[in-house]
Design a protein around this motif. Structure first.
Motif, PDB file in Angstrom:
ATOM      1  N   GLN A 191      90.223 130.871  14.868  1.00 48.52           N
ATOM      2  CA  GLN A 191      90.758 130.218  16.069  1.00 48.52           C
ATOM      3  C   GLN A 191      91.884 131.037  16.689  1.00 48.52           C
ATOM      4  O   GLN A 191      91.941 131.213  17.914  1.00 48.52           O
ATOM      5  CB  GLN A 191      91.250 128.818  15.700  1.00 48.52           C
ATOM      6  N   ALA A 192      92.771 131.570  15.847  1.00 45.66           N
ATOM      7  CA  ALA A 192      93.938 132.294  16.352  1.00 45.66           C
ATOM      8  C   ALA A 192      93.566 133.628  16.989  1.00 45.66           C
ATOM      9  O   ALA A 192      94.275 134.108  17.877  1.00 45.66           O
ATOM     10  CB  ALA A 192      94.936 132.512  15.223  1.00 45.66           C
ATOM     11  N   LEU A 193      92.482 134.243  16.523  1.00 46.18           N
ATOM     12  CA  LEU A 193      92.068 135.550  17.053  1.00 46.18           C
ATOM     13  C   LEU A 193      90.962 135.446  18.092  1.00 46.18           C
ATOM     14  O   LEU A 193      90.536 136.466  18.647  1.00 46.18           O
ATOM     15  CB  LEU A 193      91.608 136.454  15.903  1.00 46.18           C
ATOM     16  N   SER A 194      90.504 134.234  18.365  1.00 48.27           N
ATOM     17  CA  SER A 194      89.439 134.040  19.346  1.00 48.27           C
ATOM     18  C   SER A 194      89.885 134.548  20.716  1.00 48.27           C
ATOM     19  O   SER A 194      90.973 134.249  21.194  1.00 48.27           O
ATOM     20  CB  SER A 194      89.084 132.553  19.444  1.00 48.27           C
ATOM     21  N   GLY A 195      89.046 135.347  21.308  1.00 48.06           N
ATOM     22  CA  GLY A 195      89.350 135.847  22.645  1.00 48.06           C
ATOM     23  C   GLY A 195      90.139 137.128  22.693  1.00 48.06           C
ATOM     24  O   GLY A 195      90.359 137.687  23.772  1.00 48.06           O
ATOM     25  N   VAL A 196      90.582 137.636  21.534  1.00 43.54           N
ATOM     26  CA  VAL A 196      91.297 138.920  21.537  1.00 43.54           C
ATOM     27  C   VAL A 196      90.258 140.032  21.654  1.00 43.54           C
ATOM     28  O   VAL A 196      89.406 140.186  20.765  1.00 43.54           O
ATOM     29  CB  VAL A 196      92.136 139.106  20.260  1.00 43.54           C
ATOM     30  N   PRO A 197      90.278 140.826  22.703  1.00 45.62           N
ATOM     31  CA  PRO A 197      89.243 141.857  22.877  1.00 45.62           C
ATOM     32  C   PRO A 197      89.245 142.867  21.732  1.00 45.62           C
ATOM     33  O   PRO A 197      90.307 143.319  21.279  1.00 45.62           O
ATOM     34  CB  PRO A 197      89.651 142.534  24.196  1.00 45.62           C
ATOM     35  N   GLY A 198      88.060 143.211  21.271  1.00 49.95           N
ATOM     36  CA  GLY A 198      87.932 144.258  20.268  1.00 49.95           C
ATOM     37  C   GLY A 198      88.215 143.838  18.848  1.00 49.95           C
ATOM     38  O   GLY A 198      88.284 144.695  17.965  1.00 49.95           O
ATOM     39  N   VAL A 199      88.368 142.531  18.597  1.00 52.33           N
ATOM     40  CA  VAL A 199      88.599 142.045  17.238  1.00 52.33           C
ATOM     41  C   VAL A 199      87.422 141.163  16.833  1.00 52.33           C
ATOM     42  O   VAL A 199      87.130 140.168  17.499  1.00 52.33           O
ATOM     43  CB  VAL A 199      89.907 141.228  17.126  1.00 52.33           C
ATOM     44  N   ARG A 200      86.761 141.544  15.748  1.00 54.36           N
ATOM     45  CA  ARG A 200      85.629 140.743  15.252  1.00 54.36           C
ATOM     46  C   ARG A 200      85.813 140.450  13.775  1.00 54.36           C
ATOM     47  O   ARG A 200      86.046 141.355  12.973  1.00 54.36           O
ATOM     48  CB  ARG A 200      84.314 141.505  15.449  1.00 54.36           C
ATOM     49  N   ILE A 201      85.734 139.173  13.430  1.00 53.19           N
ATOM     50  CA  ILE A 201      85.775 138.789  12.018  1.00 53.19           C
ATOM     51  C   ILE A 201      84.390 139.011  11.428  1.00 53.19           C
ATOM     52  O   ILE A 201      83.390 138.520  11.947  1.00 53.19           O
ATOM     53  CB  ILE A 201      86.201 137.324  11.857  1.00 53.19           C
ATOM     54  N   ARG A 202      84.337 139.769  10.337  1.00 53.56           N
ATOM     55  CA  ARG A 202      83.064 140.033   9.657  1.00 53.56           C
ATOM     56  C   ARG A 202      82.828 138.942   8.622  1.00 53.56           C
ATOM     57  O   ARG A 202      83.596 138.800   7.666  1.00 53.56           O
ATOM     58  CB  ARG A 202      83.093 141.408   8.988  1.00 53.56           C
ATOM     59  N   GLU A 203      81.778 138.170   8.826  1.00 56.04           N
ATOM     60  CA  GLU A 203      81.444 137.104   7.886  1.00 56.04           C
ATOM     61  C   GLU A 203      80.871 137.704   6.605  1.00 56.04           C
ATOM     62  O   GLU A 203      80.215 138.760   6.634  1.00 56.04           O
ATOM     63  CB  GLU A 203      80.418 136.156   8.513  1.00 56.04           C
ATOM     64  N   PRO A 204      81.110 137.057   5.451  1.00 55.77           N
ATOM     65  CA  PRO A 204      80.532 137.554   4.192  1.00 55.77           C
ATOM     66  C   PRO A 204      79.015 137.662   4.310  1.00 55.77           C
ATOM     67  O   PRO A 204      78.343 136.694   4.684  1.00 55.77           O
ATOM     68  CB  PRO A 204      80.945 136.491   3.169  1.00 55.77           C
ATOM     69  N   ALA A 205      78.486 138.823   4.004  1.00 56.61           N
ATOM     70  CA  ALA A 205      77.067 139.098   4.215  1.00 56.61           C
ATOM     71  C   ALA A 205      76.241 138.730   2.987  1.00 56.61           C
ATOM     72  O   ALA A 205      76.685 138.896   1.850  1.00 56.61           O
ATOM     73  CB  ALA A 205      76.865 140.576   4.537  1.00 56.61           C
ATOM     74  N   GLY A 206      75.039 138.240   3.230  1.00 60.25           N
ATOM     75  CA  GLY A 206      74.065 138.029   2.166  1.00 60.25           C
ATOM     76  C   GLY A 206      74.311 136.829   1.272  1.00 60.25           C
ATOM     77  O   GLY A 206      73.608 136.646   0.281  1.00 60.25           O
ATOM     78  N   ALA A 207      75.304 136.005   1.585  1.00 60.11           N
ATOM     79  CA  ALA A 207      75.668 134.892   0.709  1.00 60.11           C
ATOM     80  C   ALA A 207      75.276 133.560   1.314  1.00 60.11           C
ATOM     81  O   ALA A 207      75.497 133.326   2.508  1.00 60.11           O
ATOM     82  CB  ALA A 207      77.168 134.909   0.430  1.00 60.11           C
ATOM     83  N   ASP A 208      74.709 132.672   0.479  1.00 60.35           N
ATOM     84  CA  ASP A 208      74.513 131.282   0.887  1.00 60.35           C
ATOM     85  C   ASP A 208      75.864 130.563   0.876  1.00 60.35           C
ATOM     86  O   ASP A 208      76.184 129.805   1.776  1.00 60.35           O
ATOM     87  CB  ASP A 208      73.574 130.549  -0.082  1.00 60.35           C
ATOM     88  N   ILE A 209      76.632 130.811  -0.181  1.00 54.69           N
ATOM     89  CA  ILE A 209      77.966 130.250  -0.339  1.00 54.69           C
ATOM     90  C   ILE A 209      78.897 131.393  -0.723  1.00 54.69           C
ATOM     91  O   ILE A 209      78.626 132.130  -1.670  1.00 54.69           O
ATOM     92  CB  ILE A 209      78.012 129.162  -1.430  1.00 54.69           C
ATOM     93  N   SER A 210      79.993 131.558   0.008  1.00 58.22           N
ATOM     94  CA  SER A 210      80.959 132.614  -0.286  1.00 58.22           C
ATOM     95  C   SER A 210      82.215 132.012  -0.896  1.00 58.22           C
ATOM     96  O   SER A 210      82.558 130.861  -0.630  1.00 58.22           O
ATOM     97  CB  SER A 210      81.317 133.378   0.987  1.00 58.22           C
ATOM     98  N   ASN A 211      82.906 132.810  -1.687  1.00 54.74           N
ATOM     99  CA  ASN A 211      84.214 132.380  -2.182  1.00 54.74           C
ATOM    100  C   ASN A 211      85.309 132.568  -1.129  1.00 54.74           C
ATOM    101  O   ASN A 211      86.441 132.153  -1.338  1.00 54.74           O
ATOM    102  CB  ASN A 211      84.595 133.122  -3.463  1.00 54.74           C
ATOM    103  N   ARG A 212      84.973 133.221  -0.028  1.00 55.23           N
ATOM    104  CA  ARG A 212      85.866 133.449   1.111  1.00 55.23           C
ATOM    105  C   ARG A 212      87.172 134.120   0.704  1.00 55.23           C
ATOM    106  O   ARG A 212      88.201 133.953   1.354  1.00 55.23           O
ATOM    107  CB  ARG A 212      86.185 132.123   1.823  1.00 55.23           C
TER     108      ARG A 212
END
Length: 401
Positions: A280-301
């Motif tokens: 939420q805090a970084l939404s809309g900041v150009p050039g910033v992308r949060i990379r979601e944990p790949a390949g996981a059904d459930i992540s420990n985050r």
């Protein structure tokens, strides 16, 4: 007193006071309350059994094995030694394929088994080893094993990698240091490949302060690990080993891990709340992308990784790391620190273009016990201000590495 200051128009790199009063690093750092420590350690002192596979260690091993659904979970004093023991138990020799996005311990562990790493480029979307990339390396070099990494609370494509390992008749095993509690294809990680190595260092979601364990369903491998670990032979099945090590786990480590195990679901849930706050805090900041944990059904985050597009953001990822470091915020991703560029097995410049790009553009932001909503907003505020003032601060920190 709060450890978080207020974000103003000026950044520390421009001469203002740092927003963090003490250095904040990525990592979980979940530790039990003092009262729980005291009770657990009084029990250890009264029993006067401090190490060497004591009752708390046995309880923890049983709990880990049940949680992961594996036949064996063997506690080791730390991650480095666990990776060394894994390589030795697999009787590795020659060249071992290792993804370039990995910890320094991952490649170093092979030397103890008289093997050597061959660094392989990674998948751009996941940051992990893909069967396609691995196959390209296997076709041009004599590789004796594959050591894959489950990165950033995600999971590599174990099915595809196992198929490739079977095709070439070589073992596959995993550095799963960041993957405890992660599920993929309906099952928790732990039973993939020949074995998996998990870290319980304080930076990880299940912490024993310092420590690790090896998970496997292979009885012979488990016997080999146990007989290397104890340095005198241990377990129902004694097997010949070439080397031994003192990799024994203390009762103090086990006590801390058992308490954190009780809190694991709460810790993972807190990571999710903090990750949502960053989104939420970084939404809309150009050039910033949060990379979601790949390949996981459930992540420990347990890792919050962002990718910086220099053209849109105005600064490179490495430049933004310098801005954050001036604010007492460490953001270099442990796995994407470019270890493959150093040492006797360093790769030539430009040989691993995807890994080079990720090492230059990824940042890891703090999560865990030392992070709260105010900290998330402070870190995000620095990033927002860095974008707004990119033209001004680029000359101070450099646009590129």
């Amino acid at each position: 007193m709060s450890t978080v200051g207020t974000i103003g128009k000026e950044l520390a790199v421009c001469g203002a006071m740092p927003v963090m009063k003490t250095l904040l690093r990525p990592g979980q750092d979940y530790f039990p309350e003092w009262s729980r420590y005291e009770a657990a350690f009084r029990d250890i002192f009264e029993r006067q059994y401090y190490t060497n596979h004591g009752p708390l260690s046995q309880r923890l091993e049983a709990r880990l094995a049940e949680y992961l659904g594996v036949g064996h979970a063997m506690l080791i004093t730390n991650e480095s030694i666990a990776l060394c023991l894994a390589a030795q138990a697999l009787r590795l020799k020659g060249k071992v394929l290792v993804p370039a996005i990995s910890d320094i311990f991952t490649a170093q562990s092979l030397a103890w088994a008289e093997a050597e790493p061959v660094f392989c480029d990674v998948d751009a979307a996941t940051g992990m080893l893909s069967a396609q990339a691995a196959k390209a390396c296997l076709e041009k070099d004599d590789i004796s094993a594959i050591l894959a990494v489950n990165a950033w609370g995600g999971a590599a494509d174990a099915g595809a990698l196992q198929g490739l390992a079977d095709q070439y008749g070589i073992p596959l095993y995993f550095d799963s240091s960041q993957a405890f509690g992660v599920s993929a294809n309906g099952a928790r990680l732990g039973a993939r490949g020949a074995l998996e190595v998990f870290s319980m260092q304080s930076a990880h979601v299940l912490s024993s302060g310092e420590g690790a364990f090896i998970a496997t369903n292979d009885d012979a491998l488990a016997a080999h690990v146990r007989n290397i670990r104890s340095n005198y032979g241990m377990g129902k099945l004694l097997v010949p080993v070439v080397k031994t090590s003192n990799g024994r786990f203390s009762e103090a480590q086990a006590a801390i891990a058992l308490m954190n195990f009780d809190d694991l679901d709460r810790h993972i849930a807190n990571n999710g709340v903090l990750a949502t706050g960053y989104a939420q805090a970084l939404s809309g900041v150009p050039g910033v992308r949060i990379r979601e944990p790949a390949g996981a059904d459930i992540s420990n985050r347990q890792c919050l990784v962002i990718e910086i597009d220099e053209g849109q953001f105005g600064l490179s990822g490495m430049a933004l790391r310098k801005v954050l470091r001036a604010e007492n915020i460490e953001s270099t991703p442990r796995l994407a620190a470019g270890w493959y560029r150093h040492g006797e097995h360093a790769v030539p410049a430009g040989a691993l273009p995807v890994a080079d790009r990720l090492c230059a553009s990824l940042l890891e932001l703090p999560l865990g016990a030392k992070t709260d909503a105010d900290t998330v907003e402070a870190v995000a505020g620095v990033i927002r201000q860095a974008h707004r003032q990119a033209d001004r601060i680029r000359s101070m920190v450099g646009g590129k590495a």
